[in-house]
Write a protein that holds these residues in place. Structure first.
Motif, short mmCIF file in Angstrom:
data_model
loop_
_atom_site.label_atom_id
_atom_site.label_comp_id
_atom_site.label_asym_id
_atom_site.label_seq_id
_atom_site.Cartn_x
_atom_site.Cartn_y
_atom_site.Cartn_z
N TYR A 12 0.86 -1.18 0.00
CA TYR A 12 0.00 0.00 0.00
C TYR A 12 0.90 1.24 0.00
N PRO A 13 1.01 1.94 -1.12
CA PRO A 13 2.05 2.97 -1.25
C PRO A 13 1.91 4.15 -0.30
N PHE A 14 0.69 4.48 0.11
CA PHE A 14 0.48 5.70 0.88
C PHE A 14 0.87 5.56 2.36
N LEU A 15 1.15 4.35 2.79
CA LEU A 15 1.61 4.13 4.15
C LEU A 15 3.13 4.07 4.22
N ARG A 16 3.77 4.08 3.06
CA ARG A 16 5.23 4.00 3.03
C ARG A 16 5.87 5.25 3.63
N TYR A 17 7.02 5.07 4.20
CA TYR A 17 7.77 6.16 4.82
C TYR A 17 7.98 7.28 3.82
N GLU A 18 8.34 6.93 2.57
CA GLU A 18 8.66 7.95 1.58
C GLU A 18 7.49 8.88 1.33
N PHE A 19 6.29 8.34 1.30
CA PHE A 19 5.10 9.16 1.03
C PHE A 19 4.80 10.07 2.21
N LEU A 20 4.71 9.51 3.40
CA LEU A 20 4.33 10.30 4.57
C LEU A 20 5.43 11.28 4.95
N VAL A 30 6.94 -3.82 15.61
CA VAL A 30 5.99 -4.82 15.12
C VAL A 30 4.74 -4.18 14.54
N ALA A 31 4.55 -2.88 14.72
CA ALA A 31 3.37 -2.20 14.15
C ALA A 31 3.62 -0.70 14.12
N VAL A 32 3.00 -0.04 13.14
CA VAL A 32 3.05 1.42 13.07
C VAL A 32 1.66 1.93 12.72
N LEU A 33 1.32 3.08 13.27
CA LEU A 33 0.02 3.71 13.02
C LEU A 33 0.25 5.20 12.76
N PRO A 34 -0.03 5.68 11.54
CA PRO A 34 0.06 7.12 11.31
C PRO A 34 -1.00 7.84 12.13
N ARG A 35 -0.62 8.96 12.72
CA ARG A 35 -1.56 9.70 13.55
C ARG A 35 -1.17 11.17 13.52
N TYR A 36 -2.17 12.02 13.57
CA TYR A 36 -1.96 13.47 13.56
C TYR A 36 -2.86 14.11 14.61
N ALA A 37 -2.33 15.13 15.27
CA ALA A 37 -3.18 16.03 16.05
C ALA A 37 -3.69 17.07 15.05
N LYS A 38 -4.98 17.01 14.75
CA LYS A 38 -5.53 17.77 13.64
C LYS A 38 -6.25 19.01 14.17
N LEU A 54 -6.26 11.95 14.74
CA LEU A 54 -6.67 11.42 13.44
C LEU A 54 -5.65 10.42 12.93
N SER A 55 -6.11 9.22 12.60
CA SER A 55 -5.28 8.22 11.92
C SER A 55 -5.79 8.10 10.49
N ALA A 56 -5.08 8.70 9.57
CA ALA A 56 -5.49 8.75 8.18
C ALA A 56 -4.26 9.09 7.34
N ILE A 57 -4.41 8.98 6.04
CA ILE A 57 -3.37 9.43 5.11
C ILE A 57 -3.80 10.80 4.60
#
Length: 390
Positions: free
Chosen positions: A27-35, A64-72, A101-104
């Protein structure tokens, strides 16, 4: 397994190897390079109201896991609209923002939001993350456009009520079509003729199309695409969310995932669409379900059917040639139905800390889901494929 949740904040505080070691490239949008490109270019950072607040779950020293998250600090760029919730809470004297928020950012493409190692216990990971999310001090948390299986896991393991919102999007799925003509052959005669006519009209006007991948997307091609991309915003009197620097970083850092569709007249490129491949070995994801994601488009000219060819038909042809079995062309758009994109349900989850506010929003979500399901069924009836009576 003893799990610990680390709040790494910005991706600048961890390495691409550590993050991508969990994420992979499906899934390309979760990759480090994108974010990381979004942060580094100032598209999604504290100054723009996307304060990075990413979480990493570790077992000992191993991620063992990563979750993108933002204070929006606002609700722009999300595509799951909660403006009415914010207004209601603030009129009642509360502070809706910042929210968690956990989103791309700017990416309403369904996919994994929680990346997790294959040998990790998903429910245990979610339970550990849930405790940290609830203790953040923010009154809400939102998980947008997650895979359906992931939504189910969050609902089962999160130790608090999660409200579900649904929406209808549209996606193409290969059904052993073979090639584009095989795809058209499954349609009703009337619709098949319409699509052939649309393509023929563009050819008669001198439009030709090509698809660039990887290092073939040079600086000139990228600059031309960006001019087109900006046009889609300028026509609405808006500034684009994303910068040329952002797209250049993507080209330099993850060119393997990029597909640039160009429309040209003579020697001049006049329209473009940038897509992303989610894939694994030999151009496919490990389970054979590689996906093409259509994300950005624009044109310097106006021409009938140009958008359909650049953004839809070229993508379908690319999937059939590359063995990708699914094409997510972007959010919304009932016009996708008659071009072979079937309705699919996207799911998002929402946690609200205040019980009274949560009850009111939950009632809204239940009613909204009934309307979404009715719309979904109506959309299914409008697909162009042959039926038994055709």
């Amino acid at each position: 397994m003893v799990l610990r949740v680390e709040n790494i904040g910005s991706l600048a505080n961890t390495s691409a190897a550590r993050w991508n070691g969990v994420v992979g490239d499906r899934y390309p949008f979760l990759r480090y390079e994108f974010l990381a490109a979004l942060e580094a270019c100032g598209c999604a950072d504290t100054a723009t109201g996307w304060e990075p607040d990413h979480l990493m779950v570790v077992d000992g020293e191993r991620a063992v896991a990563v979750l993108p998250r933002y204070a929006k600090h606002h609700s722009r760029g999300e595509y799951v609209f909660d403006w009415a919730w914010a207004d209601a809470w603030e009129r009642a004297g509360g502070d809706y923002y910042p929210k968690s928020l956990s989103a791309i950012p700017f990416t309403p493409a369904t996919g994994p939001r929680l990346a997790i190692a294959e040998d990790a216990d998903r429910r245990a990971v979610i339970a550990a993350l849930g405790a940290v999310i609830r203790e953040s001090g923010l009154q809400s948390w939102h998980l947008l456009f997650a895979d359906s299986d992931e939504v189910d896991d969050w609902q089962a393991a999160f130790d608090a009520p999660l409200m579900e919102r649904q929406a209808v999007q549209f996606a193409w799925q290969d059904d052993d079509f073979g090639d584009f003509e095989g795809f058209l052959a499954r349609m009703s005669s009337r619709k098949r003729k319409e699509i052939r006519r649309e393509r023929r009209k563009l050819a008669e006007q001198g439009f030709v199309f090509d698809r660039l991948t990887g290092p073939r997307i040079d600086d000139d091609a990228l600059a031309q695409f960006y001019r087109c991309y900006c046009m889609t915003y300028l026509e609405r009197g808006q500034r684009p969310y994303l910068s040329l620097e952002f797209f250049t970083r993507l080209r330099d850092g993850m060119a393997d995932a990029l597909v640039l569709v160009r429309a040209s007249v003579g020697e001049r490129a006049v329209a473009a669409a940038l897509c992303f491949e989610g894939r694994g070995l030999e151009g496919r994801s490990p389970d054979g379900n590689g996906t093409l994601y259509g994300r950005y488009w624009g044109s310097e000219v106006e021409a009938d059917f140009l958008h359909f060819e650049t953004c839809y038909y070229q993508g379908i042809e690319h999937c059939l040639e590359r063995g990708l079995t699914r094409f997510d062309p972007g959010t919304q758009g009932e016009h996708k139905l008659t071009r072979g994109f079937a309705p699919v349900i996207s799911r998002s989850l929402h946690y609200l800390d205040h019980p009274g506010f949560r009850d009111a929003v939950d009632e809204f979500c239940r009613e909204e889901r009934r309307h979404v399901q009715a719309y979904f069924e109506q959309c299914r009836l409008r697909l162009p494929f042959k039926t038994e009576v055709d």
